[in-house]
Write a protein that holds these residues in place. Structure first.
Motif, PDB file in Angstrom:
ATOM      1  N   GLY A 283      -0.940  17.426 -41.107  1.00  0.00           N
ATOM      2  CA  GLY A 283       0.322  17.783 -41.758  1.00  0.00           C
ATOM      3  C   GLY A 283       1.508  17.008 -41.198  1.00  0.00           C
ATOM      4  O   GLY A 283       2.588  17.025 -41.786  1.00  0.00           O
ATOM      5  N   LYS A 284       1.322  16.356 -40.083  1.00  0.00           N
ATOM      6  CA  LYS A 284       2.439  15.601 -39.507  1.00  0.00           C
ATOM      7  C   LYS A 284       2.417  14.127 -39.893  1.00  0.00           C
ATOM      8  O   LYS A 284       3.300  13.372 -39.479  1.00  0.00           O
ATOM      9  N   VAL A 285       1.388  13.740 -40.620  1.00  0.00           N
ATOM     10  CA  VAL A 285       1.332  12.342 -41.049  1.00  0.00           C
ATOM     11  C   VAL A 285       2.281  12.151 -42.228  1.00  0.00           C
ATOM     12  O   VAL A 285       2.332  12.970 -43.141  1.00  0.00           O
ATOM     13  N   ARG A 286       3.056  11.082 -42.200  1.00  0.00           N
ATOM     14  CA  ARG A 286       4.006  10.800 -43.269  1.00  0.00           C
ATOM     15  C   ARG A 286       3.630   9.483 -43.934  1.00  0.00           C
ATOM     16  O   ARG A 286       2.892   8.669 -43.373  1.00  0.00           O
ATOM     17  N   TYR A 287       4.185   9.272 -45.123  1.00  0.00           N
ATOM     18  CA  TYR A 287       3.910   8.028 -45.836  1.00  0.00           C
ATOM     19  C   TYR A 287       4.175   6.825 -44.928  1.00  0.00           C
ATOM     20  O   TYR A 287       5.158   6.788 -44.190  1.00  0.00           O
ATOM     21  N   PHE A 288       3.300   5.861 -45.024  1.00  0.00           N
ATOM     22  CA  PHE A 288       3.389   4.581 -44.321  1.00  0.00           C
ATOM     23  C   PHE A 288       3.080   4.690 -42.832  1.00  0.00           C
ATOM     24  O   PHE A 288       3.153   3.695 -42.117  1.00  0.00           O
ATOM     25  N   ASP A 289       2.726   5.894 -42.365  1.00  0.00           N
ATOM     26  CA  ASP A 289       2.247   5.987 -40.980  1.00  0.00           C
ATOM     27  C   ASP A 289       0.889   5.296 -40.862  1.00  0.00           C
ATOM     28  O   ASP A 289       0.581   4.691 -39.840  1.00  0.00           O
ATOM     29  N   LEU A 290       0.082   5.457 -41.898  1.00  0.00           N
ATOM     30  CA  LEU A 290      -1.286   4.931 -41.872  1.00  0.00           C
ATOM     31  C   LEU A 290      -1.524   4.089 -43.111  1.00  0.00           C
ATOM     32  O   LEU A 290      -0.929   4.328 -44.165  1.00  0.00           O
ATOM     33  N   ASN A 291      -2.433   3.144 -42.986  1.00  0.00           N
ATOM     34  CA  ASN A 291      -2.709   2.274 -44.123  1.00  0.00           C
ATOM     35  C   ASN A 291      -3.577   2.992 -45.152  1.00  0.00           C
ATOM     36  O   ASN A 291      -4.324   3.926 -44.813  1.00  0.00           O
ATOM     37  N   PRO A 292      -3.483   2.602 -46.417  1.00  0.00           N
ATOM     38  CA  PRO A 292      -4.378   3.187 -47.418  1.00  0.00           C
ATOM     39  C   PRO A 292      -5.818   2.846 -47.095  1.00  0.00           C
ATOM     40  O   PRO A 292      -6.100   1.801 -46.505  1.00  0.00           O
ATOM     41  N   ARG A 293      -6.730   3.715 -47.462  1.00  0.00           N
ATOM     42  CA  ARG A 293      -8.136   3.485 -47.099  1.00  0.00           C
ATOM     43  C   ARG A 293      -9.087   4.180 -48.066  1.00  0.00           C
ATOM     44  O   ARG A 293      -8.749   5.187 -48.667  1.00  0.00           O
ATOM     45  N   MET A 294     -10.256   3.560 -48.164  1.00  0.00           N
ATOM     46  CA  MET A 294     -11.356   4.167 -48.902  1.00  0.00           C
ATOM     47  C   MET A 294     -12.115   5.033 -47.910  1.00  0.00           C
ATOM     48  O   MET A 294     -12.513   4.557 -46.845  1.00  0.00           O
ATOM     49  N   ALA A 295     -12.265   6.298 -48.239  1.00  0.00           N
ATOM     50  CA  ALA A 295     -12.992   7.199 -47.342  1.00  0.00           C
ATOM     51  C   ALA A 295     -14.287   7.611 -48.014  1.00  0.00           C
ATOM     52  O   ALA A 295     -14.270   8.067 -49.159  1.00  0.00           O
ATOM     53  N   MET A 296     -15.391   7.409 -47.313  1.00  0.00           N
ATOM     54  CA  MET A 296     -16.696   7.759 -47.882  1.00  0.00           C
ATOM     55  C   MET A 296     -17.145   9.083 -47.294  1.00  0.00           C
ATOM     56  O   MET A 296     -17.242   9.248 -46.086  1.00  0.00           O
ATOM     57  N   ASP A 297     -17.396   9.987 -48.197  1.00  0.00           N
ATOM     58  CA  ASP A 297     -17.850  11.306 -47.780  1.00  0.00           C
ATOM     59  C   ASP A 297     -19.375  11.293 -47.746  1.00  0.00           C
ATOM     60  O   ASP A 297     -20.043  11.565 -48.734  1.00  0.00           O
ATOM     61  N   TRP A 298     -19.930  10.927 -46.595  1.00  0.00           N
ATOM     62  CA  TRP A 298     -21.388  10.830 -46.494  1.00  0.00           C
ATOM     63  C   TRP A 298     -22.049  12.180 -46.677  1.00  0.00           C
ATOM     64  O   TRP A 298     -23.199  12.267 -47.066  1.00  0.00           O
ATOM     65  N   TRP A 299     -21.300  13.210 -46.392  1.00  0.00           N
ATOM     66  CA  TRP A 299     -21.881  14.549 -46.444  1.00  0.00           C
ATOM     67  C   TRP A 299     -22.138  14.972 -47.881  1.00  0.00           C
ATOM     68  O   TRP A 299     -22.983  15.775 -48.154  1.00  0.00           O
ATOM     69  N   ARG A 300     -21.346  14.427 -48.765  1.00  0.00           N
ATOM     70  CA  ARG A 300     -21.579  14.711 -50.180  1.00  0.00           C
ATOM     71  C   ARG A 300     -22.000  13.457 -50.934  1.00  0.00           C
ATOM     72  O   ARG A 300     -22.041  13.433 -52.143  1.00  0.00           O
ATOM     73  N   ARG A 301     -22.254  12.431 -50.240  1.00  0.00           N
ATOM     74  CA  ARG A 301     -22.857  11.190 -50.708  1.00  0.00           C
ATOM     75  C   ARG A 301     -22.102  10.459 -51.832  1.00  0.00           C
ATOM     76  O   ARG A 301     -21.681   9.341 -51.673  1.00  0.00           O
ATOM     77  N   ASN A 302     -21.996  11.103 -52.946  1.00  0.00           N
ATOM     78  CA  ASN A 302     -21.482  10.371 -54.099  1.00  0.00           C
ATOM     79  C   ASN A 302     -19.988  10.604 -54.315  1.00  0.00           C
ATOM     80  O   ASN A 302     -19.489  10.499 -55.417  1.00  0.00           O
ATOM     81  N   ARG A 303     -19.289  10.977 -53.289  1.00  0.00           N
ATOM     82  CA  ARG A 303     -17.876  11.290 -53.488  1.00  0.00           C
ATOM     83  C   ARG A 303     -16.990  10.470 -52.554  1.00  0.00           C
ATOM     84  O   ARG A 303     -16.502  10.989 -51.540  1.00  0.00           O
ATOM     85  N   PRO A 304     -16.795   9.224 -52.847  1.00  0.00           N
ATOM     86  CA  PRO A 304     -15.806   8.474 -52.086  1.00  0.00           C
ATOM     87  C   PRO A 304     -14.408   8.737 -52.656  1.00  0.00           C
ATOM     88  O   PRO A 304     -14.267   9.233 -53.760  1.00  0.00           O
ATOM     89  N   GLY A 305     -13.401   8.425 -51.911  1.00  0.00           N
ATOM     90  CA  GLY A 305     -12.045   8.590 -52.407  1.00  0.00           C
ATOM     91  C   GLY A 305     -11.158   7.516 -51.819  1.00  0.00           C
ATOM     92  O   GLY A 305     -11.458   6.958 -50.756  1.00  0.00           O
ATOM     93  N   PHE A 306     -10.096   7.215 -52.523  1.00  0.00           N
ATOM     94  CA  PHE A 306      -9.155   6.240 -51.992  1.00  0.00           C
ATOM     95  C   PHE A 306      -7.866   6.986 -51.686  1.00  0.00           C
ATOM     96  O   PHE A 306      -7.312   7.660 -52.546  1.00  0.00           O
ATOM     97  N   PHE A 307      -7.416   6.889 -50.455  1.00  0.00           N
ATOM     98  CA  PHE A 307      -6.284   7.710 -50.025  1.00  0.00           C
ATOM     99  C   PHE A 307      -5.161   6.865 -49.450  1.00  0.00           C
ATOM    100  O   PHE A 307      -5.406   5.860 -48.784  1.00  0.00           O
ATOM    101  N   PHE A 308      -3.964   7.335 -49.738  1.00  0.00           N
ATOM    102  CA  PHE A 308      -2.769   6.816 -49.084  1.00  0.00           C
ATOM    103  C   PHE A 308      -2.253   7.993 -48.257  1.00  0.00           C
ATOM    104  O   PHE A 308      -1.487   8.819 -48.736  1.00  0.00           O
ATOM    105  N   PRO A 309      -2.718   8.112 -47.017  1.00  0.00           N
ATOM    106  CA  PRO A 309      -2.501   9.366 -46.283  1.00  0.00           C
ATOM    107  C   PRO A 309      -1.035   9.592 -45.964  1.00  0.00           C
ATOM    108  O   PRO A 309      -0.256   8.653 -45.789  1.00  0.00           O
TER     109      PRO A 309
END
Lengths: 889, 536
Positions: A283-309
């Motif tokens: 909850g303390k992360v703000r825009y541009f603190d972190l780079n956008p990234r593709m996150a792969m949810d291995w636990w659910r296998r077929n659910r990757p997501g692209f996030f701008f945290p």
């Protein structure tokens, strides 16, 4: 497709088996130049998969999901180096990366890096499981990977230069494109699923771009664009933008999965590794603190997501609009023109202290239900106490009909909106129509939200579950009878106030009575203390200040406080108090606008602190005790049915048996009044106390003929009914039943005019008028009666609208009028309809007769034939039987 | 027989054209509007599935109409108003074929077909612009094909043809309206269950089993299964939108009622439904008097009474018959279906009482019951005439025949009066006059971004909306009816509306003193005075 799977599995197994001995397992060297890694390396091996004598495949044994994970990197450019260092051996330019989570010999994720010469960009096409089998269907042919499961890549990340800057930091000049069904990427994907227009067709449906023009590793802004077309009335955003106004320097990814833009993570974590979080708090992360990234949810296998945290920003803005932002264009957008955040405290603690959301729908925009006016809604929330986190203390909601001509620039893009720099002063310089004010009360936990305080938006608040009503009201299409009926509920711990027809700025005043900030001119308020208790307010004299507070417990008024003229009255469970305030007593300690600058914020904070007094919610006795002036208290007493009109205050005073009064005061004397109810008036500084005589109700009725205004009746009648209470006590609630009937008519001839609940205060006279058209000449009687019947039960079934016996009337009256002959509405009218439709009158009657004769003729023929046929058959049967008999059979 | 068929067809055309030209096509009502909107919307989207405003319960009728519209270029409105009622008139031929098969007689079939056109509810639902003009025909054709397959059970190739045709027709029925189809499938289930009970009792009574007949009955369960598969395939794959309309009903009892009794979307506003739910209110609001209503619907009550008597007689005969031959199977099946539809109607009345679907189910299920009752009634009437002809007293005989003839004469007119909600007798008018249309045109031309209230019921709003489907609304003007909305600004008050209110002894609308902005002699349009600071 399924026939390929065994082949695929066999090929991967074979590949793994063949190459396993090629290099001994070794850990990555410390000085390889590789970025930090979100996986534990266990070993690396290489092989020549195509048999051309060159290494073309690198197997990385790693743990990012299980102890047995592998990454198979297949060279696509003939440049794979022989090395035991994965960073040296592989690249993100032309290799294809197969991620095998769990050592299943299948690839759950495939990233193909290549150079798109047509667009002049490096590109990463990202494939995941689509058909639900948990892995990507593919075919390995030598060192060639063919993706069987996808015709087009669902995700592509592109860059014009490279994924990193020369110094190894992440290059923010990237473009994400998605094609086909939207996935969980936190970028409104779920909103668009309902449209059903996603098609995997090689044409991107959504694009997300970030820009770092000076290539310093600090991005300037990002733009999100929905690329496919859909109707505007779907009311979904087409564009978003984020502006890194304060040039926040992003931290470098701490746990990428080899590639800087890939991590392991769930939708909930948004691909952020705990090592990247301040205080381990997403909850303390703000825009541009972190780079956008593709996150792969291995636990659910077929659910990757692209996030701008991150959300939102401490000092900057973002927007969501329903038109695309295009270069060389000034977009006329609607929806959230700006979500502006300001670090009023100037403490750079990642938390803004002021948030302004400007919601705008242009005249006729289908997304805003095509209202015939420009409609603006402002949500202005601020954190006056600088409580930690995204916490807010107050909010002002505003609605207005301004047009927006200003232009905001976001990098190379422009759109019509008031700029981030100007919007606070713009809001506080415009004329607003409706205002609401919310205060998070002291004894309530902080109100935490990334977008300010939500309740009581002066446009977005739904009325009877209809979200369009206030838009229509403001644009003149609808009439809202009472704002109090709309703003009547609020969340626990919040106090809300409202003001229609503000016609100015949202000034606030501090009341010395309850030591709270209030909206100047507020018509009413609701303070929901908890599920059972709330306080409602009123503005009896319609001036700038609230002057009536009612404390309700389980919907019953148990306390009340009123300030009228120079009097302050209250009652609670202990009794009642009447205080005469000094003539110069002001209900306003100070008046202010919400703060814009750090200095104003500090100044308001100081003022609030200086005037603060910790009253408990609804502790009217304490409030009255703190006010100046003479005070009379009466134990166990209460007042009710209070009204204030034409400078006269009236109420019913109830004195219980054995009541006691405090020391005498100069402005009223009880003179040992016995227990009972008293009718009290206060005018021109003098009290008048009389015993409240029981209600005495009188109903009067009168009738008169109105000039004709309609077509074929020349008579309209107006009935007037008055209900007067000549007693001094307020009457119980009765039903006023009013109907008209012709002489000699029965129930079916009766015209019902009213079934209304009425309650009449002592000395009050209520007047009602009704219009109707009688349908026959002669004497008409208007009857009015007060009864105890339930009108809702009566109207549910017409048949129950019956005349009641006079014995049940509380009061009744009637009036007669004798009408001349009326133009008849008879059968002739409905037969001919005055020539307004073609088939009518005699031809119609003849046609009906023709139908009757036709049916009769047809029926006759059929029956006659039936009988003849039957008789013929019977005769034939009889003849057969006779023949048989005669032949001796 | 061909001349009888021609005469029947001629009579059908006469009745339907009279109904159509009674108001010269200027009529409208909710269901017609909903279906027409779906047709226009589908035509605009060039797709049944992607229409913005689809008909949620089926696509068959919409598809047919789109096809005819594409083929001929005739506007959907013209098709719905003038052409399709004439097509519906030809249903009499289908009815004749089916009733002939059920009754085993050409002339009795013709008589029953004629009687169907004396039944006002049937005329109404097949005349207006709803899918029902095809739906009921699909259903009755399905019954015919089943009956034929029963009769020809030992001719495998012929039976196979009928069976294949039956499933094609069933699919057409499902596609036309999934809920009506579900009720039909459920009726066959009931017929199967009832038939088995009947034969169990009969076998016990006669101490012997009629195996061939029971075997044919068992076929019904396969028919059911196959029909249900078609139903499922249509809902799941061909037209999933229909599932969503089922999902709209949260109460289980309502969902069951939808599937078992075949209701569909109700286009009448809830407030009106509440008022109409009580029979007394319905009669008071709609008809000049209770006597008028029963006078116009007497034929239906007589049909129900006579058919019930005939059913009892035929059932008793079947029970006592020592052997039921294959050729008697249609009679048995007819009796079973009659009982099944009657049971469904009873269930629907119950569901109307306990569910939240309001007074809709029982109305919908009246038609299939009547379609089964009318052949029995025709048989009864015929047998009554034959019996009367045997009376010795010539006067009585003449009177009896004259009475029957007189009733046919009267019922044929009453059917038309009832099915067109004849304004002489009915307050729930469905037509729109020329001046009202002119006021609607003016509103569309000169008003902007608003909706105009047009009266107590939807006759004007539905008719105008119907007319303007597919035409771009430049000024964004719509029409609505029933209760005033608090956002209403423009109100249309017409001479017919006032006449209707006077006859109902209802108050005139309260906006009578507002600004008149349009007046053409018979129609006024009012503009409400501004009541807030934001109105102009």
């Amino acid at each position: 497709m399924s026939s390929r799977r065994p082949l695929q599995i066999a090929l991967i197994a074979l590949l793994l088996g063949l190459i396993a001995p090629a290099f001994p397992a070794s850990a990555q060297t410390a000085d390889s130049g590789a970025p930090p890694l979100g996986a534990e390396l266990r070993g690396i091996s290489q092989t020549d998969r195509s048999g051309d004598g060159r290494i073309d495949t690198t197997i990385i044994e790693a743990s990012f999901y299980s102890p047995n994970d592998r990454v198979i990197v297949i060279d696509g450019g003939g440049d794979m180096a022989a090395s035991s260092d994965w960073w040296t051996a592989t690249d993100f330019h032309n290799d294809t990366w197969l991620f095998d989570a769990g050592g299943t010999n299948r690839a759950e994720l495939v990233i193909r890096f290549w150079y798109d010469a047509a667009r002049g960009m490096r590109r990463a096409d990202i494939y995941h499981d689509r058909n639900g089998n948990g892995y990507v269907d593919l075919t390995l042919d030598g060192a060639t990977v063919r993706i069987d499961e996808w015709d087009y890549p669902p995700f592509s990340l592109l860059t014009e230069t490279d994924w990193t800057l020369p110094d190894g930091r992440v290059n923010w000049n990237i473009t994400l494109e998605t094609d086909g069904r939207w996935l969980d990427n936190g970028l409104w994907g779920e909103l668009y699923e309902g449209i059903g227009v996603f098609e995997l067709d090689g044409t991107p449906d959504y694009q997300l771009q970030f820009f770092d023009a000076d290539m310093d590793g600090v991005p300037e802004y990002g733009i999100g664009s929905v690329l496919f077309d859909f109707p505007l009335d779907y009311a979904l955003p087409r564009a978003a933008a984020w502006y890194n106004l304060t040039q926040t320097v992003p931290q470098q990814p701490q746990a990428p999965l080899f590639w800087h833009f890939l991590t392991s993570g769930t939708e909930e974590s948004r691909g952020v590794d705990p090592r990247e979080l301040p205080d381990n708090d997403l909850g303390k992360v703000r825009y541009f603190d972190l780079n956008p990234r593709m996150a792969m949810d291995w636990w659910r296998r077929n659910r990757p997501g692209f996030f701008f945290p991150g959300y939102p920003i401490e000092h900057g803005f973002h927007l969501n609009g329903n038109r695309r932002l295009l270069p060389d264009d000034i977009a006329i957008m609607s929806f959230e023109l700006i979500q502006a955040y300001y670090d009023l405290a100037e403490d750079r603690d990642h938390n803004p202290e002021l948030h302004i959301r400007h919601r705008f729908f242009a005249n006729g925009d289908p997304g805003g239900w095509a209202m015939p006016a420009d409609l603006n809604e402002i949500r202005w929330s601020w954190n006056q106490t600088n409580r930690p986190g995204l916490s807010w203390d107050y909010k002002i909601g505003l609605a207005g009909r301004q047009s927006i001509d200003a232009v905001t620039q976001v990098g190379a893009f422009q759109y019509h909106a008031v700029t981030w720099e100007d919007i606070p002063s713009w809001v506080l310089s415009e004329t607003w129509d409706i205002a609401t004010f919310i205060s998070v009360e002291r004894d309530h936990p902080p109100y935490i939200s990334s977008e300010g305080i939500y309740p009581w938006g002066p446009i977005e608040t739904a009325v009877d579950e209809d979200p369009t009503i206030l838009s229509r009201y403001l644009s003149g299409q609808v009439v809202v009878m009472s704002m109090a009926n709309i703003f009547k509920k609020i969340d626990n711990g919040l106090r809300g106030e409202f003001k229609d027809n503000l016609n100015g700025l949202p000034y606030l005043y501090f009341s010395p009575l309850d030591a709270e900030l209030h909206l100047v001119g507020a018509e009413g308020c609701v303070h929901q203390i908890d599920d059972a208790r709330r306080i409602t307010c009123g503005n009896l004299n319609h001036d700038d200040h609230l002057d009536q507070w009612r404390y309700l417990h389980e919907e019953t008024v148990t306390r009340e406080m009123v300030k009228v003229r120079d009097l302050l009255l209250y009652f609670d469970e202990a009794g009642m108090g009447i205080r005469r305030l000094p003539e110069d007593y002001a209900l306003e300690s100070f008046r202010t606008l919400p703060p814009i600058t750090h200095e104003e914020w500090l100044a308001l904070g100081a003022l609030l602190e200086a005037h603060a007094h910790p009253f408990a919610a609804g502790d009217f006795a304490a409030m009255a005790a703190r006010a100046p002036g003479e005070l009379l208290t009466i134990s166990g007493a209460a007042f009710s049915d209070l009204s204030y009109a034409d400078g006269v205050l009236t109420f019913i005073l109830t004195l219980p048996a054995g009541y006691t009064a405090s020391a005498p005061v100069s402005f009223i004397t009880l003179d040992g009044l016995p227990a009972g109810e008293y009718h009290v008036t206060y005018a021109e500084g003098r009290f008048d106390v009389r015993p409240a005589t029981p209600p005495a109700l009188t109903v009067r009725a009168s009738l008169r003929e109105l000039p004709s205004g309609v077509f074929f009746t020349d008579v309209r009648l107006e009935g007037t009914v008055t209900v007067e209470n000549s007693g001094l006590a307020t009457s119980p609630e009765y039903t006023l039943e009013v109907f008209a009937e012709p002489e000699g008519g029965d129930e079916r001839d009766r015209t019902w005019l009213s079934l209304e609940r009425v309650r009449v205060r002592g000395g009050q006279t209520l007047t009602y008028s009704y219009e109707w058209m009688p349908d026959q000449p002669g004497v008409w009687t208007l009857s009015a009666a007060l009864t105890e019947r339930d009108p809702e039960a009566m109207v549910m079934e017409f048949s129950r609208l019956r005349f009641t016996p006079a014995s049940t009337w509380i009061a009744a009256a009637s009036a007669d009028i004798d009408l001349p002959a009326l133009q008849p509405v008879d059968r002739h009218f409905f037969l001919t309809l005055n020539g307004q439709i073609p088939l009518e009158g005699i031809p119609l009657l003849l046609l009906w007769i023709v139908i009757g004769i036709s049916a009769l003729t047809l029926f006759g023929w059929i029956v006659i034939y039936l009988i003849r046929t039957h008789d013929h058959t019977a005769r034939r049967d009889r003849a057969h039987r006779a023949d048989a008999h005669s032949s001796g059979d | 027989m061909s001349w009888i068929l021609l005469l029947l067809l001629g009579y059908g055309l006469l009745v339907y054209s009279t109904m159509t030209f009674r108001f010269n096509g200027n009529w409208g009502e909710g269901d017609t509007m909903v279906v027409t909107r779906a047709i226009v919307s589908s035509a605009q989207a060039d797709s049944l599935l992607r229409a913005r405003q689809p008909y949620p319960n089926g696509v068959g009728y919409v598809a047919i109409m789109m096809f005819v519209h594409d083929l001929t270029g005739v506007s959907v409105q013209t098709l719905q108003t003038y052409i399709m009622p004439m097509v519906a008139a030809m249903n009499i031929v289908v009815l004749f074929i089916v009733f002939r098969a059920l009754l085993g007689s050409d002339l009795l079939g013709a008589l029953a077909a004629l009687f169907t056109y004396l039944q006002p509810d049937f005329l109404w639902v097949t005349w207006r612009g709803s899918h029902e003009k095809f739906t009921w025909m699909f259903m009755i054709m399905g019954i015919f094909l089943l009956v034929r397959s029963f009769i020809l059970w030992n001719q495998v190739r012929m039976t196979a043809r009928y069976v294949v045709a039956f499933y094609i027709v069933t699919l057409a029925l499902v596609s036309s309206n999934v809920f009506f189809a579900a009720s039909f499938i459920f009726a066959i289930v009931l017929a199967f269950a009832g038939g088995n009970l009947f034969f169990l009792y009969r076998n016990w009574r006669q101490q012997r089993d009629n195996v061939p007949v029971r075997q044919q009955l068992v076929r019904l369960i396969y028919v059911n299964l196959a029909s249900f598969i078609l139903f499922y395939l249509f809902l799941r794959y061909l037209y999933p939108d229909a599932v969503s309309s089922l999902n709209a009903f949260t109460a289980l009892i309502d969902r069951l009622a939808l599937l078992l009794f075949g209701a569909e979307e109700n286009t009448t506003p809830e407030v009106v439904e509440v008022a109409l739910a009580a029979p007394r209110n319905y009669l008071r609001i709609s008809w000049l008097s209770t006597y008028v209503f029963f006078g116009l619907t007497l034929f239906s009550w007589l049909v129900l009474g006579i058919s019930a008597l005939m059913w009892l007689r035929e059932a008793w005969r079947t029970l006592r018959q020592p052997q039921i031959a294959q050729r008697h199977l249609p009679v048995v099946f007819h009796l079973l279906l009659y009982a099944a539809f009657a049971a469904q109607l009873a269930g629907a009345i119950f569901a109307d009482q306990v569910g939240t679907l309001s007074a809709n189910l029982q109305v919908r299920l009246f038609t299939p019951l009547m379609l089964m009752a009318i052949p029995l009634a025709a048989l009864g009437v015929y047998e009554f005439i034959r019996w009367a002809l045997r009376w010795r007293a010539a006067l009585l005989r003449g009177l009896a025949l004259l009475s029957v003839g007189g009733m046919v004469f009267y019922f044929s007119i009453a059917a038309v009066l009832k099915s067109t909600n004849e304004p002489l007798l009915n307050n729930w008018l469905i037509f729109m006059t020329t001046p009202e249309y002119a006021a609607g045109e003016w509103s569309r031309q000169y008003l902007r971004d608003t909706e105009v209230w047009t009266g107590t019921n939807d006759r004007i709003s539905a008719t105008l909306t119907f007319r303007y489907f597919g035409q771009p609304s430049v000024n964004n003007v719509g029409f609505y009816a029933y209760g005033f909305r608090f956002d209403g600004i423009y109100y249309m008050l017409t001479e017919v509306e006032l006449a209707m209110r006077r006859r109902l002894r209802a108050q005139p609308p309260f906006f009578i003193s507002e600004n008149i902005v349009y007046h053409n002699g018979q129609v006024q349009v009012f503009y409400r005075r501004p009541q807030s600071a934001y109105q102009r």
